[in-house]
Design a protein around this motif. Structure first.
Motif, PDB file in Angstrom:
ATOM      1  N   VAL A 293      12.695  15.826 -55.075  1.00  0.00           N
ATOM      2  CA  VAL A 293      11.324  16.317 -55.217  1.00  0.00           C
ATOM      3  C   VAL A 293      10.896  16.881 -53.863  1.00  0.00           C
ATOM      4  O   VAL A 293      10.872  16.165 -52.856  1.00  0.00           O
ATOM      5  N   MET A 294      10.600  18.176 -53.853  1.00  0.00           N
ATOM      6  CA  MET A 294      10.290  18.903 -52.621  1.00  0.00           C
ATOM      7  C   MET A 294       8.839  19.375 -52.654  1.00  0.00           C
ATOM      8  O   MET A 294       8.111  19.149 -53.629  1.00  0.00           O
ATOM      9  N   LEU A 295       8.427  20.038 -51.596  1.00  0.00           N
ATOM     10  CA  LEU A 295       7.043  20.493 -51.469  1.00  0.00           C
ATOM     11  C   LEU A 295       6.943  22.008 -51.501  1.00  0.00           C
ATOM     12  O   LEU A 295       7.820  22.710 -50.997  1.00  0.00           O
TER      13      LEU A 295
ATOM     14  N   LEU B 104      13.018  24.205 -59.427  1.00  0.00           N
ATOM     15  CA  LEU B 104      11.828  24.863 -59.966  1.00  0.00           C
ATOM     16  C   LEU B 104      10.721  24.730 -58.946  1.00  0.00           C
ATOM     17  O   LEU B 104      10.402  23.630 -58.492  1.00  0.00           O
ATOM     18  N   CYS B 105      10.158  25.896 -58.548  1.00  0.00           N
ATOM     19  CA  CYS B 105       9.103  25.879 -57.525  1.00  0.00           C
ATOM     20  C   CYS B 105       7.788  26.394 -58.075  1.00  0.00           C
ATOM     21  O   CYS B 105       6.861  26.662 -57.328  1.00  0.00           O
ATOM     22  N   GLY B 106       7.722  26.570 -59.404  1.00  0.00           N
ATOM     23  CA  GLY B 106       6.490  27.065 -60.005  1.00  0.00           C
ATOM     24  C   GLY B 106       5.417  26.001 -60.076  1.00  0.00           C
ATOM     25  O   GLY B 106       5.619  24.846 -59.676  1.00  0.00           O
ATOM     26  N   GLN B 107       4.276  26.371 -60.629  1.00  0.00           N
ATOM     27  CA  GLN B 107       3.105  25.502 -60.629  1.00  0.00           C
ATOM     28  C   GLN B 107       3.131  24.457 -61.743  1.00  0.00           C
ATOM     29  O   GLN B 107       2.375  23.493 -61.708  1.00  0.00           O
ATOM     30  N   ALA B 108       4.016  24.631 -62.744  1.00  0.00           N
ATOM     31  CA  ALA B 108       3.953  23.787 -63.934  1.00  0.00           C
ATOM     32  C   ALA B 108       3.953  22.284 -63.653  1.00  0.00           C
ATOM     33  O   ALA B 108       3.065  21.567 -64.126  1.00  0.00           O
ATOM     34  N   PRO B 109       4.927  21.743 -62.881  1.00  0.00           N
ATOM     35  CA  PRO B 109       4.901  20.295 -62.671  1.00  0.00           C
ATOM     36  C   PRO B 109       3.702  19.817 -61.862  1.00  0.00           C
ATOM     37  O   PRO B 109       3.279  18.667 -62.014  1.00  0.00           O
ATOM     38  N   SER B 110       3.160  20.690 -61.001  1.00  0.00           N
ATOM     39  CA  SER B 110       1.960  20.299 -60.248  1.00  0.00           C
ATOM     40  C   SER B 110       0.764  20.197 -61.176  1.00  0.00           C
ATOM     41  O   SER B 110      -0.075  19.294 -61.045  1.00  0.00           O
ATOM     42  N   ASN B 111       0.664  21.138 -62.121  1.00  0.00           N
ATOM     43  CA  ASN B 111      -0.450  21.132 -63.081  1.00  0.00           C
ATOM     44  C   ASN B 111      -0.253  20.089 -64.176  1.00  0.00           C
ATOM     45  O   ASN B 111      -1.218  19.491 -64.655  1.00  0.00           O
ATOM     46  N   TYR B 112       1.000  19.922 -64.584  1.00  0.00           N
ATOM     47  CA  TYR B 112       1.320  19.004 -65.685  1.00  0.00           C
ATOM     48  C   TYR B 112       2.463  18.084 -65.247  1.00  0.00           C
ATOM     49  O   TYR B 112       3.635  18.368 -65.506  1.00  0.00           O
ATOM     50  N   PRO B 113       2.143  16.996 -64.563  1.00  0.00           N
ATOM     51  CA  PRO B 113       3.207  16.115 -64.068  1.00  0.00           C
ATOM     52  C   PRO B 113       4.178  15.661 -65.160  1.00  0.00           C
ATOM     53  O   PRO B 113       5.364  15.444 -64.888  1.00  0.00           O
TER      54      PRO B 113
ATOM     55  N   SER C 164       0.093  16.693 -55.523  1.00  0.00           N
ATOM     56  CA  SER C 164       0.653  16.211 -56.791  1.00  0.00           C
ATOM     57  C   SER C 164       2.012  15.532 -56.602  1.00  0.00           C
ATOM     58  O   SER C 164       2.629  15.102 -57.568  1.00  0.00           O
ATOM     59  N   PHE C 165       2.465  15.428 -55.359  1.00  0.00           N
ATOM     60  CA  PHE C 165       3.813  14.919 -55.083  1.00  0.00           C
ATOM     61  C   PHE C 165       4.036  13.522 -55.664  1.00  0.00           C
ATOM     62  O   PHE C 165       5.045  13.274 -56.352  1.00  0.00           O
ATOM     63  N   LEU C 166       3.129  12.587 -55.409  1.00  0.00           N
ATOM     64  CA  LEU C 166       3.349  11.212 -55.847  1.00  0.00           C
ATOM     65  C   LEU C 166       3.337  11.098 -57.366  1.00  0.00           C
ATOM     66  O   LEU C 166       4.125  10.338 -57.945  1.00  0.00           O
ATOM     67  N   LYS C 167       2.452  11.863 -58.015  1.00  0.00           N
ATOM     68  CA  LYS C 167       2.400  11.820 -59.482  1.00  0.00           C
ATOM     69  C   LYS C 167       3.692  12.367 -60.081  1.00  0.00           C
ATOM     70  O   LYS C 167       4.258  11.786 -61.012  1.00  0.00           O
ATOM     71  N   VAL C 168       4.155  13.483 -59.541  1.00  0.00           N
ATOM     72  CA  VAL C 168       5.388  14.079 -60.060  1.00  0.00           C
ATOM     73  C   VAL C 168       6.582  13.168 -59.762  1.00  0.00           C
ATOM     74  O   VAL C 168       7.472  12.988 -60.607  1.00  0.00           O
TER      75      VAL C 168
END
Length: 801
Positions: free
Chosen positions: A486-488, A751-760, A780-784
């Motif tokens: 999991v990256m930033l 995957l570096c898109g916004q999807a996991p940040s918006n929808y963990p 959103s790092f900890l949630k993802v």
């Protein structure tokens, strides 16, 4: 040798001698004894002992005076100013015991002989036995006297140092910290003056003072003697150096250079002047050039790293450059007492929402946001009118301001850098501050409601009115381990270091265009073809931005490489995947000089962007500047953890042309460990994944653009927003397919898109598909991370059954 009970030379002192000669002098002795052989230069000197101080107090019957005066203050019979003034006058009026006076004179003569000068010019510094402690810095509490010459002036300066143990701010600070006034003694350090009056001086920390990032050295520098930097009377140059690369040959890991205004400098006064030093304005030439060369910056950084390693903790140091010899000296070293002591288990994240217009800007201190009404005070004599909870606005602060600084909701000053008094004390107090604004006392007024925001990076903003903001606490003590990395996603170098504590696997997406638009601001072709710029106002602005560079393209390369290095430093040794510029034509046109070089397009979103620009003769020269910046980043600055990513690459043939240009600029895939990825954001990247895998080391899925082009939806359309969904079955099929094909070809996929940040919860879809890395926004790092861990557990459980 003078009587060791009264005077001790530095080479006979160790750091354990705090009770004998105070924190400052014991540290100087430690460095002289232990670090001189490894290149740490400390000016020669000696210290009077705490025993000498107590005998001076006893033989002048001063203890009774001090106790009774402080008792009158505690009972409210007299105010603080009267109490401090009365005690200081009594101490300055005291007589030296004969043996102590003789010891100081003898030591001064010996010091002068060692230096090969008669009546040596010395710095006379106070060193209290309760200073520079891990939980109390006592920063700037006692006095320092510079360019003191002759035995009589030295004795007077020593008495004034003794008296400064009872300045108003020192009395207040000890009361706050619970120190017994009579248990604290004072030593005086007498040290050969470094001729920084005709050189430069400053302060440095072995960690980042704002984020606590422990891999950098922060250096502030100004012309002349160093008191102006410490007091915040000038806005100094600022440098950041990446410590892990200091021993690498052939690299110059200076990751930040900021030119300060350096409005004044402190120099020696002429003969007959009542004061031995004075401030004078700096010249235009001095203001427009850095105080230190790159080699000198690296020299100081190495000394800081050496001192930190020896002491085993983060350090706060003062340095001076001799204008005659060019030598660099360390004149003080003490433990850093704020960031290094904060708990690493909890991270607070501040975000500003709707806000009013910007009314002032400066250097941010801390990462907080605060609101309140302005209380404008220009003279310390007027601090009694400060209203608790107000935003203190003033020109500069010194220790006399501490009683009101701790009652302020925020602090804003005209002058100063990150190592000024205002910055140091505000950090210790946990109060956000913006220093070096230049005009805060002119543009802000009493009772004005403002928001002081230090949460947007290096630059702090004072917004008119009370803004909305939020605070989120991130618990770092219970972060699960995951097989999927999991990256930033990070773009802003100025805010990147605040996330260094997150246990990420690197940076999965660093956006080059953010650095170009915010740091460089000029279209690269406008720099290459500056002589063709027709708009005179644009020409003037570009000239201002590129001042100090003989070549305007060099400005682009240098500033881009340096900006990106701050991102790479946070990721190292983990990888940083850097996406080459992905502006659309309308965004390129908004850069300075850009409209002259950009076409008008009806649909820039799917127009001349990404790879199609890089080999096109109409832009390839601009892309070559990007390549040169990356090469400098990897080779000269040392960040070989940087991997490159090509965006919007529509066909394998286009990839070939781009890779050829990069190779021509020294960026050859596989050479010096360079990996090059391709963004997977066009359906052809999925359909022809095998062909792209032959040309690139990996794929990074841009879920926003892939969704847009898979579903045929303009992602910026308000009308179509309800059906724009990265979780759509068609998009998921695209993601699953490219992962499967890439893995069959031995290539990794992120995957570096916004999807996991918006929808963990979308992380579960990616884990099930076998994704190698997921890159998300820091908040959103900890949630993802938790979602990925849960998905892996569920997946592995299914596999077992």
């Amino acid at each position: 040798m003078p009587d060791k009970q009264d005077v001790i030379f530095f080479e006979n002192l160790r750091r354990e001698d705090v009770a004998l000669v105070g924190g400052k002098n014991s540290s100087l002795g430690e460095m002289v004894q232990q670090l001189g052989s490894v290149g740490i230069k400390v000016p020669i000197g000696f210290a009077t002992t705490s025993g000498a101080f107590r005998r001076f107090i006893d033989e002048n019957n001063l203890e009774a005076v001090i106790k009774s005066t402080l008792a009158d203050f505690d009972s409210g019979k007299i105010d603080l100013h009267t109490a401090g003034q009365s005690i200081r006058a009594a101490i300055v009026g005291g007589d030296w015991p004969d043996e102590i006076e003789a010891a100081i004179k003898d030591a001064y003569r010996e010091l002068s002989e060692r230096a090969g000068q008669q009546n040596l010019s010395v710095a006379v510094r106070s060193s209290a036995t309760a200073e520079d402690l891990p939980d109390a810095s006592f920063a700037g509490q006692q006095e320092t006297f510079l360019n003191v010459v002759g035995e009589d002036d030295l004795l007077t300066a020593c008495r004034k140092c003794y008296a400064s143990l009872f300045t108003d701010r020192a009395i207040t600070y000890r009361n706050v910290k619970g120190f017994d006034h009579m248990q604290v003694a004072l030593s005086v350090g007498v040290q050969q003056m470094v001729r920084s009056d005709i050189g430069g001086s400053g302060v440095m920390f072995s960690i980042d003072t704002e984020s606590g990032f422990d891999k950098v050295v922060l250096i502030n520098a100004a012309w002349g003697l160093g008191e102006n930097v410490v007091q915040g009377a000038v806005t100094p140059d600022e440098f950041q150096v990446y410590k892990p690369f200091l021993d690498r040959k052939g690299v110059c890991p200076i990751i930040e250079k900021r030119l300060g205004a350096k409005e004044i400098k402190m120099i020696y006064s002429g003969q007959g002047d009542d004061k031995p030093v004075r401030n004078v304005p700096t010249s235009r030439s001095e203001r427009s050039q850095y105080v230190l060369t790159d080699d000198e910056v690296l020299d100081l950084a190495r000394q800081a790293a050496t001192i930190e390693k020896h002491y085993g903790l983060a350090m706060d140091m003062e340095w001076a450059k001799d204008g005659k010899t060019g030598e660099l000296f360390i004149v003080q070293a003490r433990p850093e007492t704020v960031k290094s002591r904060l708990s690493t288990g909890l991270l607070k994240s501040y975000k500003v929402g709707d806000h009013g217009p910007v009314v002032a800007t400066g250097l941010s201190v801390g990462e907080q946001i605060s609101t309140g009404r302005v209380c404008l005070i220009e003279d310390v004599a007027d601090i009694d009118r400060f209203v608790d909870g107000s935003v203190l606005v003033t020109s500069t602060t010194d220790p006399d301001w501490v009683p009101v600084m701790k009652r302020a909701s925020a602090i804003v000053t005209d002058h100063g850098g990150r190592t000024s008094h205002a910055a140091i004390v505000s950090r210790e107090l946990g109060v956000p501050a913006i220093v070096g604004c230049g005009d805060a006392t002119h543009v802000l007024h009493d009772q004005q409601e403002v928001t002081v925001c230090c949460a947007e990076g290096d630059e702090g903003f004072v917004y008119d009115g009370i803004a909305e903001f939020s605070v989120e606490e991130l618990d770092l003590d219970h972060v699960p381990q995951t097989q999927t990395k999991v990256m930033l996603n990070l773009a802003n170098p100025a805010t990147s270091s605040r996330w260094w504590q997150l246990p990420s696997d690197g940076i999965g997406l660093a956006r080059m265009e953010f650095v170009i638009s915010n740091t460089i601001r000029v279209h690269p072709l406008a720099l290459i073809h500056f002589d063709q710029i027709q708009d005179e106002s644009v020409r003037e602005e570009i000239e201002t931005l590129t001042r100090g560079y003989s070549s305007k393209p060099d400005f682009f390369v240098d500033r881009l490489a340096t900006g990106l290095s701050r991102l790479a430093a946070v990721a190292h040794p983990n990888p940083m995947i850097l996406r080459m510029s992905d502006f659309k034509t309308n965004e390129y046109a908004d850069l300075l000089g850009g409209r002259q070089f950009e076409p008008l397009e009806e649909n820039p979103m799917i127009g001349w962007r990404g790879a199609s620009r890089y080999y096109d003769p109409a832009y390839s020269d601009g892309f070559r500047l990007e390549c040169r910046a990356v090469r400098k980043l990897r080779e000269e600055l040392g960040f070989d953890n940087v991997r490159l990513m090509i965006p919007f690459c529509r066909t394998p043939e286009e990839a070939d042309r781009v890779l050829e240009v990069m190779k021509d600029e020294g960026l050859e895939r596989g050479k010096n460990g360079l990996q090059i990825y391709v963004m997977c954001e066009v359906p052809s990247n999925v359909i022809l994944a095998e062909e792209f895998a032959k040309r690139f080391d990996g794929f990074s899925i841009g879920s926003n653009d892939l969704t847009q082009l898979t579903l045929g939806i303009d992602r910026d359309s308000d009308k179509l927003a309800p059906i724009f969904d990265e979780r759509h079955a068609a998009v998921v099929w695209m993601i699953q397919t490219v992962i499967k094909t890439a893995h069959e070809c031995g290539r990794k996929v992120g995957l570096c898109g916004q999807a996991p940040s918006n929808y963990p919860e979308f992380a579960r879809v990616l884990v099930d598909a076998g994704i190698d890395t997921v890159s998300v926004t820091p908040d959103s790092f900890l949630k993802v991370k938790a979602q990925v861990a849960a998905a892996e557990k569920q997946r592995d459980g299914k596999t077992i059954t």
